[in-house]
Scaffold this active site. Structure first.
Site, PDB file in Angstrom:
ATOM      1  N   GLU A  37       0.734  -1.080  -0.020  1.00  0.00           N
ATOM      2  CA  GLU A  37      -0.151   0.044   0.018  1.00  0.00           C
ATOM      3  C   GLU A  37       0.983   1.336  -0.035  1.00  0.00           C
ATOM      4  O   GLU A  37       0.808   2.209   0.825  1.00  0.00           O
ATOM      5  CB  GLU A  37      -0.887  -0.021   1.199  1.00  0.00           C
ATOM      6  CG  GLU A  37      -1.798  -1.160   1.083  1.00  0.00           C
ATOM      7  CD  GLU A  37      -2.998  -1.038   1.858  1.00  0.00           C
ATOM      8  OE1 GLU A  37      -3.187  -0.198   2.913  1.00  0.00           O
ATOM      9  OE2 GLU A  37      -4.150  -1.816   1.963  1.00  0.00           O
ATOM     10  N   GLU A  82      -5.185  -8.587  -0.117  1.00  0.00           N
ATOM     11  CA  GLU A  82      -6.066  -8.229   0.994  1.00  0.00           C
ATOM     12  C   GLU A  82      -7.336  -8.177   0.598  1.00  0.00           C
ATOM     13  O   GLU A  82      -7.978  -7.264  -0.162  1.00  0.00           O
ATOM     14  CB  GLU A  82      -5.448  -6.929   1.556  1.00  0.00           C
ATOM     15  CG  GLU A  82      -4.091  -7.029   2.607  1.00  0.00           C
ATOM     16  CD  GLU A  82      -3.812  -5.955   3.053  1.00  0.00           C
ATOM     17  OE1 GLU A  82      -4.692  -5.309   3.601  1.00  0.00           O
ATOM     18  OE2 GLU A  82      -2.486  -5.694   3.171  1.00  0.00           O
TER      19      GLU A  82
HETATM   20  O1  AHR Z   1      -5.268  -5.699   7.029  1.00  0.00           O
HETATM   21  C1  AHR Z   1      -5.299  -4.460   7.758  1.00  0.00           C
HETATM   22  C2  AHR Z   1      -4.537  -3.191   7.091  1.00  0.00           C
HETATM   23  O2  AHR Z   1      -5.377  -3.075   5.924  1.00  0.00           O
HETATM   24  C3  AHR Z   1      -3.433  -3.642   6.620  1.00  0.00           C
HETATM   25  O3  AHR Z   1      -2.297  -3.661   7.179  1.00  0.00           O
HETATM   26  C4  AHR Z   1      -3.392  -2.756   5.291  1.00  0.00           C
HETATM   27  O4  AHR Z   1      -2.418  -3.150   4.302  1.00  0.00           O
HETATM   28  C5  AHR Z   1      -4.606  -2.477   4.928  1.00  0.00           C
HETATM   29  O5  AHR Z   1      -4.860  -1.017   4.730  1.00  0.00           O
END
Ligand code: AHR
Length: 501
Positions: free
Chosen positions: A173, A304
């Protein structure tokens, strides 16, 4: 009545097992307590890893595990997590609750966890606050088998043999917590950092993952790829094997996301409609990727995904601990059906997160452990891993929902592995069952080898430590074979799998 027509003679590609991957971050009670309790714990463990949790993970055939973050990855300095545990640096976990991170779970422990689970390794490097040298030395430490400063250090710390790193993420990210970069800036940093992610093994290539977009930030995808490709002839994939995509299903706003267990029908449909949006995201980002990579050599890594609700009342807001209901099971079923049907581009995905954080497959409380409804979907869908996606079309499906939150009544995917066809179906309606007739190109006298259902008495049903199996897979018997067709009645708010040969 809905009709599903399956052409079992036509394969559309292989469903990468890694679509069924998981994510574990140094966040709340995911790593510490959820997965790792230390060798001296009273909780049964092997080399510090909880035996009950590892056994439950083996039952869902975890193909790959991502670590150490997430946002944590861009603040993680791997050398703090090696060597004698008593001497390891203690740091503050600024992203997640400001708690002390004692680094007792580091590289050696991650590799041991993956060994016990029997899964591939996905290590996420630090671009945001780390150096090229630090990243390059980490790769050398983990994977170099010859003589070098890092391989000698590894041996000194107890591991003579190098490990296998299957995937390496060059930052996380980086448009946000990983450094707030612009796409052009990140892409140039990516070019530099990835150069030093060396391939030390001739037999095993590390797959490099470039930080992709946040949700529908199509400009990020376009500009990162443009910057990466601009010195390379068309058709030569430059420097990356996968591009990540992060998308969480949040029914409310980021300030008030909604409760994990207390929701009405409107919120049910809102959540499922937002989960269905994953298909649009995959398709649109993929279309941009097609411009640069028409042969689809670069995979999309949705590393994610999952539901993100308000934390359970009374728990640390920085720990992201949430319950998991029938609604989460539907979100998992819908999402995995989407990934299966887009297996030409989606090559890796990680549900966030594995234990005790966000949409987990397992929750723990001290020595107690439970499997969530999401775990049951991963168990049900595991037959799709490595299977051939079959051509299929679903007709007679209307939209259902409330107000602007409209969803299809059913979603599906169909695959074949070892001569058995697996059909997974989600009924998104909160209240209506749906009749479905399934026909095949050639298969007429079929043998149903397994039929299962995941449903609850209410939409909000979930498992608790007092009642850990309230929502669990059950045998599904509302089907029959008539005139060479498979007929069934799929209950409201359920996920069904039927396996035939
Ligand atoms: O999964 C929680 C958080 O969500 C992670 O650390 C990040 O990559 C995302 O914003």
């Amino acid at each position: 009545m809905a009709r599903l027509v399956i052409n079992e003679t036509k394969s559309l590609g292989t469903i990468a097992p890694e679509i069924y991957g998981h994510f574990s971050e140094h966040l709340g009670r995911c790593i510490y307590e959820g997965l790792y309790v230390g060798e001296n714990s009273d909780i049964p463990n092997v080399n510090g890893m909880r035996t009950d949790v590892v056994e439950a993970l083996k039952e869902i055939d975890v193909p790959v595990l991502r670590w150490p973050g997430g946002c944590f990855a861009d603040e993680y300095h791997w050398k703090d997590g090696i060597g004698d545990k008593a001497g390891r640096k203690k740091m503050v976990n600024t992203h997640w609750g400001g708690v002390t991170e004692d680094n007792s779970f580091g590289t050696h422990e991650f590799m041991e966890l993956c060994r016990q689970i029997g899964c591939k390794t996905y290590v996420n490097g630090n671009v945001g606050s780390g150096t090229v040298r630090e990243m390059s030395e980490w790769v050398e430490y983990m994977t170099f088998g010859g003589q070098s400063p890092m391989s000698e250090l590894r041996e000194k710390n107890g591991s003579k043999e190098p490990w296998t790193v299957d995937y390496f993420g060059v930052g996380n990210e980086n448009w946000g917590c990983g450094g707030n970069m612009t796409p052009e800036y990140y892409a140039n940093e990516y070019r530099r950092y990835q150069t030093y992610v060396r391939q030390y093994s001739d037999d095993h290539k590390i797959q490099k993952i470039c930080c992709g977009p946040n949700v529908d930030d199509y400009g990020w995808t376009e500009n990162v790829l443009k910057t990466l490709y601009n010195r390379y002839p068309q058709g030569q994939p430059p420097m990356l094997d996968l591009l990540s995509l992060h998308y969480y299903t949040v029914p409310g706003s980021w300030k008030d996301k909604g409760s994990a267990t207390e929701f009405d029908e409107e919120e049910w449909y809102k959540t499922l409609a937002k989960a269905c949006w994953m298909e649009t995201l995959v398709e649109r980002h993929s279309t941009i990727m097609d411009k640069y990579d028409p042969e689809k050599k670069i995979g999309l890594s949705v590393d994610e995904w999952g539901d993100w609700f308000n934390v359970e009342p009374g728990t640390n807001p920085g720990f992201l601990y949430q319950q998991n209901t029938v609604r989460d099971a539907l979100v998992a079923g819908i999402t995995l059906n989407i990934f299966n049907r887009h297996c030409d581009r989606v090559k890796l995905a990680c549900v966030a997160q594995m234990v005790n954080v966000l949409q987990s497959v397992i929750l723990t409380d001290g020595e107690k452990m439970l499997r969530t409804p999401t775990w049951h979907i991963f168990r049900m869908y595991r037959h799709h891993q490595g299977a051939q996606l079959l051509e299929s079309s679903l007709g007679g499906v209307e939209n259902t929902g409330m107000g602007e939150w409209q969803v299809p009544e059913l979603t599906h995917s169909v695959s074949e592995r070892d001569g058995v066809i697996t059909i997974t179906l989600c009924n998104l309606s909160a209240e209506a069952s749906k009749n479905l007739e399934i026909s095949f190109a050639d298969l007429k006298a079929m043998d149903v080898v397994e039929a299962q259902i995941l449903a609850g008495d209410t939409l909000q049903d979930h498992n608790t430590f007092e009642e850990p199996d309230r929502v669990a897979l059950k045998e599904f018997d509302a089907w029959c074979v008539e005139d060479g067709k498979l007929c069934m009645d799929i209950p409201a708010a359920s996920v069904v799998s039927i396996r035939v040969k």
